[in-house]
Write an enzyme that holds these catalytic residues in place. Structure first.
Site, mmCIF file in Angstrom:
data_model
loop_
_atom_site.group_PDB
_atom_site.id
_atom_site.type_symbol
_atom_site.label_atom_id
_atom_site.label_comp_id
_atom_site.label_asym_id
_atom_site.label_seq_id
_atom_site.Cartn_x
_atom_site.Cartn_y
_atom_site.Cartn_z
ATOM 1 C CD GLU A 289 15.866 -23.995 -26.480
ATOM 2 O OE1 GLU A 289 16.544 -25.031 -26.721
ATOM 3 O OE2 GLU A 289 15.456 -23.710 -25.344
ATOM 4 C CD GLU B 112 17.093 -13.878 -30.693
ATOM 5 O OE1 GLU B 112 16.467 -14.903 -30.400
ATOM 6 O OE2 GLU B 112 17.566 -13.119 -29.841
ATOM 7 N NE ARG C 275 13.147 -28.996 -22.831
ATOM 8 C CZ ARG C 275 12.047 -29.599 -22.402
ATOM 9 N NH1 ARG C 275 12.002 -30.910 -22.292
ATOM 10 N NH2 ARG C 275 10.978 -28.914 -22.098
#
Ligand code: UDP
Length: 391
Positions: free
Chosen positions: A132, A118, A211
Site C-alpha cells: 500500500e 485520501e 499482508r
C-alpha cells in the site's frame, strides 16, 4: 455535465467512496459513473448496497491467482479498456489499493486527469505496509488533484514538492460514511450482532488482514485473544475474519470452539459500526477502523509496527501495540480496568474528519473542472492534461 469516473475495488474503497458518489449524484453539474474493478467483487457489492448504491459496471478479472503482479496486470489491462470506453472528464481513485494504483496508471496512459481521495498518508518505509505505501506514493506522482484527509497528510504532500494549489484538505470520507450508517439504523440486522450488543459485559472487536501480519502476526493476535478470554471470564470477543483464506483459516483454527469467541464472516457495514460502537475496545490492523473508532468513542489497539494514521495516536484514541502477545494482553487489560491512558481520552472530536468530505469533493469536482469543460467545448478539442484540475 462533468463526468467523473470513480474506480473502486475493495470494501474500504467502496465504503469511503460512497459518500462522494452520493454527493456527486445530487450535484446538478456532475454525472458520475462508478466502476467496480473486480478486485473484491462481493465485498464491494455488499458495501455499496449499504449506501443504496450499485456500480454502473463491474469488471471480471477471472479467477484469483494470488499474485499481486498478476492482479495488477489484469487490473491495468481491464481498467485501461474501461477508461477508453467511458472517456470520462476525470478519473477518481481512493486510497492505496492495487485497484487505485492501476486505475491511476491507466488514467495516466489514457491522458485523463486523476483525482486522488485520501492522498498524502505516509509511513517512514516505502515497503511498509506492503504494497500500500508504494501504491500511494506512486499515485501521488500521477495525480492532478490531491484530496488530503488531514493536515498532516497535506504536509506530507507539500514536503514531497507537490504544489499547494493542487492539494485540498477535505477530511476523510469514512467519517461521512459512518455518520450515514449510524443515522440509518438503531439496531443490528444480524441476530448474533444484535444479541451481543444487547447483552451485558465487555465486548472486544478484532480484525486483522494486512499482508505484513499474515501467518505469524495473525496467530499471535488470536493467541493473545485466547489468553485475554482465559483471564477475563466476563469478556466476549468478536473476530470479523477477512474472507482471504490465508487470514481466515488461521483465525478459525485458533478461536473456533471457544464459548466466548465469535468468529464471523465480514459483517455488513452498518452492523459492524454498531458493534464497534458497543465495543469496549478494538484490536486491529485496519486503517478504516482507526479512523472510525474516534467517532464512536472506542479506543483502538493498533496491531502494527507503524501506522500512517498518526492523528489517532496524537489524540490519545489509538495506541500502537504491534503483534506481541504480552503487550496486547497487558494493554487490553488496562482498557478493561479503566486504567489505560486511552480510556479516558476517547469521544473527543474525530481527528480524521467532520462528515462533510463528500460534499467538499463534489463541490471541488464541479468548480475546479468547470473551466476545463468550457475550454474543451469552445475549442472543440481536449485541453492539455496539465490544465485539468487547476483553478
Ligand atoms: N468493516 C465492515 N465489516 C466487517 C469488518 C470491517 O464493514 O466485518 C469495515 C470497517 O468498518 C472499515 C473497513 O471495513 O470501514 C475496513 O476494511 P479493512 O480493514 O479490510 O481495510 P483497511 O481499512 O485496512 O484498508
Amino acid at each position: 455535465m462533468i463526468r467523473p469516473l470513480f474506480i473502486v475495488g475493495t470494501r474500504p474503497g467502496a465504503i469511503k467512496v460512497a459518500p462522494v458518489v452520493r454527493a456527486t449524484k445530487e450535484h446538478p453539474a456532475l454525472d458520475p459513473i462508478m466502476l467496480a474493478s473486480g478486485q473484491h467483487p462481493e465485498l464491494v457489492r455488499d458495501a455499496l448496497a449499504t449506501f443504496a448504491l450499485r456500480a454502473d459496471a463491474e469488471l471480471d478479472l477471472g479467477p484469483p491467482s494470488g499474485g499481486l503482479d498478476e492482479m495488477a496486470a489484469r487490473l491495468l489491462d481491464s481498467l485501461s479498456a474501461a477508461i477508453d470506453r467511458v472517456r470520462p472528464d476525470v478519473v477518481v481513485v481512493l486510497g492505496d489499493t492495487t485497484t487505485a494504483a492501476m486505475g491511476a496508471q491507466a488514467a495516466f496512459y489514457g491522458e485523463v486527469p486523476i483525482w486522488h481521495i485520501e492522498a498524502g498518508l505516509r509511513t517512514s518505509a516505502a515497503n511498509r505496509p506492503f504494497p500500500e505505501e508504494m501504491h500511494r506514493r506512486l499515485i501521488s506522482r500521477l495525480a492532478t488533484v490531491h484530496l488530503a484527509p488531514t493536515a498532516s497528510a497535506r504536509q506530507n504532500l507539500l514536503s514531497e514538492g507537490i504544489a499547494d494549489s493542487q492539494i485540498m484538505l477535505t477530511g476523510n470520507t469514512v467519517v461521512d460514511a459512518l455518520q450515514f450508517v449510524v443515522a440509518q439504523r438503531a439496531t443490528a440486522a444480524n441476530p448474533t450482532v444484535a444479541s451481543l450488543i444487547d447483552s451485558p459485559g465487555p465486548v472486544a472487536v478484532v480484525t486483522m488482514h494486512r499482508r505484513e501480519n499474515w501467518h505469524e502476526g495473525i496467530r499471535r493476535v488470536a493467541c493473545a485473544t485466547l489468553r485475554l478470554l482465559d483471564r477475563r471470564p466476563e469478556l466476549r470477543v468478536v473476530h470479523s475474519a477477512h474472507p482471504n483464506p490465508i487470514v481466515r483459516n488461521d483465525v478459525h483454527a485458533l478461536l473456533d470452539g471457544h464459548p466466548r469467541a465469535v468468529v464471523t464472516a465480514p459483517l455488513e457495514y452498518g452492523d459492524f459500526a454498531l458493534l464497534l460502537a458497543r465495543a469496549k475496545f478494538a484490536i486491529t490492523d485496519s486503517g478504516g477502523i482507526q479512523e472510525e473508532a474516534p467517532s464512536l468513542g472506542t479506543p483502538v489497539l493498533v496491531a502494527r509496527r507503524e501506522t500512517e494514521r498518526t492523528e489517532g495516536l496524537r489524540a490519545g484514541v489509538a495506541m500502537l501495540v504491534g503483534t506481541d502477545e504480552d503487550r496486547i494482553v497487558a494493554d487490553a487489560e488496562r482498557l478493561l480496568d479503566g486504567t489505560s491512558g486511552l480510556a479516558s481520552t476517547v469521544a473527543q472530536m474525530n481527528p480524521y474528519g467532520d462528515g462533510r468530505a463528500g460534499q467538499r469533493i463534489a463541490h471541488a469536482l464541479a468548480t475546479r473542472l468547470a473551466n476545463v469543460i468550457v475550454l474543451r467545448r469552445s475549442d472543440g478539442e481536449e485541453p492539455p492534461l496539465a490544465a485539468a484540475g487547476t483553478e
